[in-house]
Design a protein around this motif. Structure first.
Motif, PDB file in Angstrom:
ATOM      1  N   GLU A  15       0.800  -1.221   0.000  1.00 53.31           N
ATOM      2  CA  GLU A  15       0.000   0.000   0.000  1.00 53.31           C
ATOM      3  C   GLU A  15       0.835   1.274   0.000  1.00 53.31           C
ATOM      4  O   GLU A  15       0.301   2.378   0.085  1.00 53.31           O
ATOM      5  N   ARG A  16       2.137   1.120  -0.124  1.00 56.33           N
ATOM      6  CA  ARG A  16       3.072   2.224   0.085  1.00 56.33           C
ATOM      7  C   ARG A  16       2.778   3.435  -0.781  1.00 56.33           C
ATOM      8  O   ARG A  16       2.721   4.573  -0.279  1.00 56.33           O
ATOM      9  N   GLU A  17       2.586   3.249  -2.070  1.00 55.28           N
ATOM     10  CA  GLU A  17       2.395   4.394  -2.961  1.00 55.28           C
ATOM     11  C   GLU A  17       1.144   5.178  -2.591  1.00 55.28           C
ATOM     12  O   GLU A  17       1.151   6.419  -2.576  1.00 55.28           O
ATOM     13  N   GLU A  18       0.069   4.468  -2.254  1.00 53.71           N
ATOM     14  CA  GLU A  18      -1.175   5.134  -1.889  1.00 53.71           C
ATOM     15  C   GLU A  18      -1.031   5.894  -0.577  1.00 53.71           C
ATOM     16  O   GLU A  18      -1.534   7.019  -0.433  1.00 53.71           O
ATOM     17  N   ILE A  19      -0.344   5.281   0.390  1.00 55.79           N
ATOM     18  CA  ILE A  19      -0.165   5.925   1.690  1.00 55.79           C
ATOM     19  C   ILE A  19       0.704   7.171   1.569  1.00 55.79           C
ATOM     20  O   ILE A  19       0.378   8.242   2.111  1.00 55.79           O
ATOM     21  N   ALA A  21       1.209   8.978  -1.054  1.00 60.97           N
ATOM     22  CA  ALA A  21       0.474  10.000  -1.799  1.00 60.97           C
ATOM     23  C   ALA A  21      -0.506  10.730  -0.893  1.00 60.97           C
ATOM     24  O   ALA A  21      -0.669  11.959  -0.976  1.00 60.97           O
ATOM     25  N   ALA A  22      -1.163   9.984  -0.007  1.00 60.02           N
ATOM     26  CA  ALA A  22      -2.107  10.595   0.929  1.00 60.02           C
ATOM     27  C   ALA A  22      -1.394  11.554   1.867  1.00 60.02           C
ATOM     28  O   ALA A  22      -1.870  12.672   2.133  1.00 60.02           O
ATOM     29  N   ASN A  25      -0.337  14.698   0.014  1.00 62.54           N
ATOM     30  CA  ASN A  25      -1.486  15.592  -0.193  1.00 62.54           C
ATOM     31  C   ASN A  25      -1.739  16.458   1.033  1.00 62.54           C
ATOM     32  O   ASN A  25      -2.063  17.649   0.916  1.00 62.54           O
ATOM     33  N   ARG A 242      -7.797   5.881   3.327  1.00 58.93           N
ATOM     34  CA  ARG A 242      -7.385   4.919   2.301  1.00 58.93           C
ATOM     35  C   ARG A 242      -7.519   3.488   2.797  1.00 58.93           C
ATOM     36  O   ARG A 242      -7.944   2.602   2.060  1.00 58.93           O
ATOM     37  N   LYS A 243      -7.197   3.270   4.075  1.00 57.31           N
ATOM     38  CA  LYS A 243      -7.276   1.914   4.619  1.00 57.31           C
ATOM     39  C   LYS A 243      -8.716   1.480   4.873  1.00 57.31           C
ATOM     40  O   LYS A 243      -9.031   0.284   4.794  1.00 57.31           O
ATOM     41  N   LYS A 245     -11.170   1.844   2.972  1.00 59.83           N
ATOM     42  CA  LYS A 245     -11.647   1.235   1.734  1.00 59.83           C
ATOM     43  C   LYS A 245     -11.236  -0.225   1.617  1.00 59.83           C
ATOM     44  O   LYS A 245     -11.858  -0.996   0.882  1.00 59.83           O
ATOM     45  N   ARG A 246     -10.190  -0.604   2.317  1.00 54.98           N
ATOM     46  CA  ARG A 246      -9.664  -1.970   2.274  1.00 54.98           C
ATOM     47  C   ARG A 246     -10.142  -2.828   3.444  1.00 54.98           C
ATOM     48  O   ARG A 246      -9.786  -4.001   3.536  1.00 54.98           O
TER      49      ARG A 246
END
Length: 369
Positions: A15-19, A21-22, A25, A242-243, A245-246
């Motif tokens: 999940e690194r890229e999504e985390i 990026a969050a 932001n 983000r998490k 959603k998972r």
């Protein structure tokens, strides 16, 4: 390499890229406290539970403390709960000046034995605090009947039960309020501390929002009883969004791991975690029992598998709670369990190979006892 009870590194790689990026932001937004990420996470977490209100806070302990205060619990009041729980459950009761009153647990599930509540009621009882332990729910139907009959508040401790259900109803959606923790090990965990309270009561929601922000409704003006600085920060909110959603995927994976443990450890002499009728377990921890617990833990450590005990010391036996006047023998079911329970590795990214290693080492250890 040691196989630990919990490890987030494999999950992070996925999940690194999504985390990242969050987080980026947030840092680029110019708003680090009580900004849009917190607002959206509160809305999304409330929606997940089908509830109108969610108030995020800085940790699960303060979720309990502020919820108790919002429910009107304070000095002179008694709160009925269990001793087989993480100490923060009881610390929160003490923090608002109330007195914890313990009832024993069911000998199979180790959840609150609701049938014992009537015998613990006094004229000072103000609140019932059931703990949805290890990933499954207390039977709240009879508990709510007791609460309605006696005019009591109900605060659900959901720190270990994100996404758990009983008779189709999500943990945290039955009582007056429900406290959640997002400590990193939790089923829905942040990358630091975090917590939240879910409620359907707009007055409780409003009180919580003041209490987490010093008692203020406007900056620098304390509107009501002074509160706390207990805000969830924007970075953790962004990660949790983000998490969230998972979350259902995490639950599916944990249940699959639990099924493999049940199959691989059948017939070994271990008491495996029972599933109470009507419950959908989320297996925050996979707790087993054996009278030779300490020998097993030592042997497994030598085989490269680290095990944990949740919890070795019932709260009422701790020196810090000696003022309650309870000692060994006060809660016999709880105390007997504390001598035998231990937790196996359980996290959504636990690999099949690592789990097979745990199962094989445990079977060999138990055979050699």
């Amino acid at each position: 390499m040691t196989i630990n009870v919990w490890n987030y590194l494999a999950e992070y790689e996925t999940e690194r890229e999504e985390i990242l990026a969050a987080v980026d932001n947030v840092f680029r937004s110019g708003q680090l406290v009580l900004g849009p990420e917190v607002q959206e996470f509160e809305r999304e977490f409330a929606d997940y539970h089908g509830a109108p209100h969610c108030v995020s806070v800085d940790n699960g302990t303060n979720a309990l403390v502020l919820a108790l205060r919002a429910l009107g619990v304070g000095p002179g009041d008694e709160v009925i709960t269990v001793s087989n729980t993480a100490a923060p459950t009881v610390i929160a009761i003490d923090a608002v000046g109330a007195t914890p009153v313990f009832v024993d647990v069911d000998p199979d599930t180790l959840l609150m034995d609701v049938a014992r509540i009537p015998g613990a009621l006094t004229e000072r009882t103000r609140c019932l605090l059931p703990v949805h332990l290890y990933g499954q729910c207390v039977d709240l139907d009879p508990l709510m009947e007791i609460a309605r009959e006696h005019g009591l508040k109900v605060l659900e401790d959901c720190a270990q039960a994100h996404g758990a259900r009983r008779n189709g109803r999500l943990a945290g959606t039955t009582g007056d309020a429900a406290a959640f923790s997002f400590y990193p090990t939790k089923v829905l965990g942040a990358y630091g501390d975090g917590g939240a309270v879910v409620t359907s009561d707009p007055e409780i929601d409003a009180s919580l929002r003041r209490l987490r922000y010093y008692g203020m409704e406007e900056r620098y003006y304390v509107e009501s009883t002074p509160g706390h600085n207990s805000r969830l920060d924007e970075v953790q909110a962004a990660i949790l969004r983000r998490k969230l959603k998972r979350l259902d995927g995490y639950l599916e994976r944990r249940r699959a791991i639990a099924d493999r443990y049940a199959e691989g450890l059948a017939g070994t002499g271990l008491v495996l975690p029972p599933l109470a009728e009507g419950n959908d377990h989320v297996y925050y921890v996979y707790v087993v029992r054996h009278p030779e617990r300490d020998r097993i833990i030592e042997e497994m450590g030598g085989r490269g598998v680290s095990l944990n005990i949740s919890y070795r010391w019932p709260v009422h036996t701790m020196k810090g709670f000696a003022h309650l006047g309870l000692g060994p023998g006060a809660l016999p079911v709880t105390e007997a369990a504390a001598d035998e329970i231990f937790s196996l590795p359980m996290y959504a990214s636990l690999t099949k190979d690592d789990q097979d290693t745990v199962i094989e080492a445990l079977r060999e250890t138990l055979t050699a006892l």
